[in-house]
Write an enzyme that holds these catalytic residues in place. Structure first.
Site, PDB file in Angstrom:
ATOM      1  CE  LYS A  13      -2.268  -1.106   3.736  1.00 15.00           C
ATOM      2  NZ  LYS A  13      -1.599  -2.392   4.000  1.00 15.00           N
ATOM      3  NE  ARG A  88      -4.402  -1.373   9.717  1.00 15.35           N
ATOM      4  CZ  ARG A  88      -3.350  -0.805   9.139  1.00 15.35           C
ATOM      5  NH1 ARG A  88      -3.406   0.440   8.725  1.00 15.35           N
ATOM      6  NH2 ARG A  88      -2.252  -1.490   8.967  1.00 15.35           N
ATOM      7  NE  ARG A 127       7.154  -3.027   6.232  1.00 17.60           N
ATOM      8  CZ  ARG A 127       5.831  -2.821   6.279  1.00 17.60           C
ATOM      9  NH1 ARG A 127       5.217  -2.155   5.320  1.00 17.60           N
ATOM     10  NH2 ARG A 127       5.118  -3.285   7.283  1.00 17.60           N
ATOM     11  NE  ARG A 155       6.119  -0.930   9.975  1.00 23.27           N
ATOM     12  CZ  ARG A 155       4.970  -0.751   9.330  1.00 23.27           C
ATOM     13  NH1 ARG A 155       4.946  -0.146   8.156  1.00 23.27           N
ATOM     14  NH2 ARG A 155       3.833  -1.167   9.847  1.00 23.27           N
ATOM     15  NE  ARG A 166       1.498  -5.217  11.179  1.00 23.76           N
ATOM     16  CZ  ARG A 166       2.483  -5.023  10.309  1.00 23.76           C
ATOM     17  NH1 ARG A 166       3.593  -5.723  10.398  1.00 23.76           N
ATOM     18  NH2 ARG A 166       2.362  -4.119   9.365  1.00 23.76           N
TER      19      ARG A 166
HETATM   20  P1  ADP Z   1       2.127  -1.858   3.199  1.00 23.81           P
HETATM   21  O1  ADP Z   1       2.177  -0.353   3.186  1.00 23.81           O
HETATM   22  O2  ADP Z   1       0.900  -2.415   2.525  1.00 23.81           O
HETATM   23  O3  ADP Z   1       2.340  -2.455   4.554  1.00 23.81           O
HETATM   24  P2  ADP Z   1       4.734  -1.685   1.830  1.00 23.81           P
HETATM   25  O4  ADP Z   1       4.456  -0.758   0.678  1.00 23.81           O
HETATM   26  O5  ADP Z   1       5.518  -1.153   2.971  1.00 23.81           O
HETATM   27  O6  ADP Z   1       3.353  -2.384   2.320  1.00 23.81           O
HETATM   28  O7  ADP Z   1       5.470  -2.973   1.219  1.00 23.81           O
HETATM   29  C1  ADP Z   1       5.864  -4.068   2.070  1.00 23.81           C
HETATM   30  C2  ADP Z   1       7.218  -4.615   1.588  1.00 23.81           C
HETATM   31  O8  ADP Z   1       7.055  -5.238   0.314  1.00 23.81           O
HETATM   32  C3  ADP Z   1       8.296  -3.544   1.414  1.00 23.81           C
HETATM   33  O9  ADP Z   1       9.528  -4.078   1.810  1.00 23.81           O
HETATM   34  C4  ADP Z   1       8.279  -3.259  -0.101  1.00 23.81           C
HETATM   35  O10 ADP Z   1       9.562  -2.853  -0.568  1.00 23.81           O
HETATM   36  C5  ADP Z   1       7.889  -4.613  -0.670  1.00 23.81           C
HETATM   37  N1  ADP Z   1       7.078  -4.513  -1.889  1.00 23.81           N
HETATM   38  C6  ADP Z   1       6.123  -3.590  -2.194  1.00 23.81           C
HETATM   39  N2  ADP Z   1       5.585  -3.854  -3.396  1.00 23.81           N
HETATM   40  C7  ADP Z   1       6.194  -4.981  -3.871  1.00 23.81           C
HETATM   41  C8  ADP Z   1       6.073  -5.771  -5.069  1.00 23.81           C
HETATM   42  N3  ADP Z   1       5.201  -5.446  -6.028  1.00 23.81           N
HETATM   43  N4  ADP Z   1       6.859  -6.863  -5.177  1.00 23.81           N
HETATM   44  C9  ADP Z   1       7.728  -7.204  -4.197  1.00 23.81           C
HETATM   45  N5  ADP Z   1       7.908  -6.509  -3.048  1.00 23.81           N
HETATM   46  C10 ADP Z   1       7.140  -5.405  -2.884  1.00 23.81           C
HETATM   47  P1  AMP Z   2       0.693   0.398   8.818  1.00 21.66           P
HETATM   48  O1  AMP Z   2       1.881   1.292   8.641  1.00 21.66           O
HETATM   49  O2  AMP Z   2      -0.474   0.816   7.961  1.00 21.66           O
HETATM   50  O3  AMP Z   2       1.033  -1.059   8.653  1.00 21.66           O
HETATM   51  O4  AMP Z   2       0.186   0.603  10.329  1.00 21.66           O
HETATM   52  C1  AMP Z   2       0.995   0.270  11.416  1.00 21.66           C
HETATM   53  C2  AMP Z   2       0.153   0.179  12.689  1.00 21.66           C
HETATM   54  O5  AMP Z   2      -0.445   1.465  12.974  1.00 21.66           O
HETATM   55  C3  AMP Z   2      -1.026  -0.797  12.641  1.00 21.66           C
HETATM   56  O6  AMP Z   2      -0.640  -2.139  12.909  1.00 21.66           O
HETATM   57  C4  AMP Z   2      -1.924  -0.212  13.743  1.00 21.66           C
HETATM   58  O7  AMP Z   2      -1.441  -0.527  15.037  1.00 21.66           O
HETATM   59  C5  AMP Z   2      -1.741   1.304  13.537  1.00 21.66           C
HETATM   60  N1  AMP Z   2      -2.742   1.820  12.575  1.00 21.66           N
HETATM   61  C6  AMP Z   2      -2.504   2.337  11.330  1.00 21.66           C
HETATM   62  N2  AMP Z   2      -3.650   2.713  10.740  1.00 21.66           N
HETATM   63  C7  AMP Z   2      -4.653   2.423  11.611  1.00 21.66           C
HETATM   64  C8  AMP Z   2      -6.064   2.536  11.575  1.00 21.66           C
HETATM   65  N3  AMP Z   2      -6.720   3.023  10.513  1.00 21.66           N
HETATM   66  N4  AMP Z   2      -6.774   2.147  12.675  1.00 21.66           N
HETATM   67  C9  AMP Z   2      -6.152   1.650  13.761  1.00 21.66           C
HETATM   68  N5  AMP Z   2      -4.817   1.483  13.846  1.00 21.66           N
HETATM   69  C10 AMP Z   2      -4.071   1.862  12.796  1.00 21.66           C
END
Ligand code: ADP
Ligand code: AMP
Length: 213
Positions: A13, A88, A127, A155, A166
């Site tokens: 995302k 969420r 990541r 993270r 999660r």
């Molecule tokens: P989210 O915001 O949904 O938690 P991220 O954008 O942080 O996800 O992506 C999670 C991990 O996957 C990161 O390490 C990112 O570099 C990797 N990633 C994102 N898109 C792709 C893809 N299309 N193919 C492989 N790895 C990806």
């Molecule tokens: P994310 O970076 O989107 O993976 O979010 C990291 C963490 O932030 C999540 O696991 C939740 O603990 C908190 N968080 C982010 N967005 C929300 C939301 N819309 N509602 C509740 N908790 C959230």
């Protein structure tokens, strides 16, 4: 355009939101990023949020909804936005609809990134984030120049025990919002497996097919 980007943790995302928001000329608003900035800054909001984030649980709705409502009053969000990580759960989705309605607006679309569980675990466990730039890398799929650099961190919620919770929280609380948006004809699903650019291409053509410019 007013959009939300939904999908499991690690679906990509944040990665996609960055590019899609730039293409559409709207701000990317990530609730996870706002919480993490508050945790780093040691603010009262950050101290409250950290208790939940560390376990992979959702921060309570009162806190999260207020934070989003405040952010959406800022100037840059008046002509549109791309929300990443919010809503969420179905209550958050309803609160967002109500908030927009009060302002005479509505949510255009919910874009769902579809990825299976094995790929999610691979993406989350590899990541890594740069402390200085905030850029998100992946050890295998988008490797940083120096994977051993002290600038990179994992993270705390990307550790295996927290990832498991999660995914459960996602299945129990977040996945039902797809039904909510689908019933309103606002859900657009995109296969998020493949190269980052390929996924962006799919997302942009799906959005353009639904009126995005
Ligand atoms: P989210 O915001 O949904 O938690 P991220 O954008 O942080 O996800 O992506 C999670 C991990 O996957 C990161 O390490 C990112 O570099 C990797 N990633 C994102 N898109 C792709 C893809 N299309 N193919 C492989 N790895 C990806
Ligand atoms: P994310 O970076 O989107 O993976 O979010 C990291 C963490 O932030 C999540 O696991 C939740 O603990 C908190 N968080 C982010 N967005 C929300 C939301 N819309 N509602 C509740 N908790 C959230």
């Amino acid at each position: 355009m007013r959009l939300v980007l939904v999908g499991p943790p690690g679906a990509g995302k944040g990665t996609q939101a960055e590019v899609i928001a730039a293409e559409l000329g709207v701000p990317k608003i990530s609730t996870g990023d706002i919480f993490r900035a508050n945790v780093s800054g040691g603010t009262p909001l950050g101290l409250e949020a950290k208790r939940y984030m560390d376990d992979g649980d959702l921060v309570p709705d009162e806190v999260t909804n207020k934070m989003v409502a405040d952010r959406l009053t800022e100037d840059d969000a008046q002509k549109g936005f791309l929300l990443d990580g919010y809503p969420r759960n179905t209550d958050q989705a309803k609160v967002l609809d109500r908030l927009l309605e009060e302002q005479g607006h509505h949510l255009d679309l919910a874009l769902e990134l579809v990825v299976d569980d094995d790929e999610i675990v691979r993406r989350l466990s590899g990541r890594r984030v740069s402390k200085t730039t905030g850029k998100v890398y992946h050890l295998e799929f988008d490797p940083p120049e120096d994977p051993e650099s002290a600038d990179l961190y994992q993270r705390s919620d990307d550790r295996p025990e927290t990832i498991k919770n999660r995914l459960k929280v996602y299945a129990d609380q977040t996945a039902p919002i797809m039904g909510y948006y689908e019933a309103q004809g606002r859900l657009v699903r995109v296969d998020a497996v493949g190269e980052v650019e390929t996924v962006t291409g799919r997302a942009m053509s799906a959005l353009r097919g639904h009126g995005a410019e």
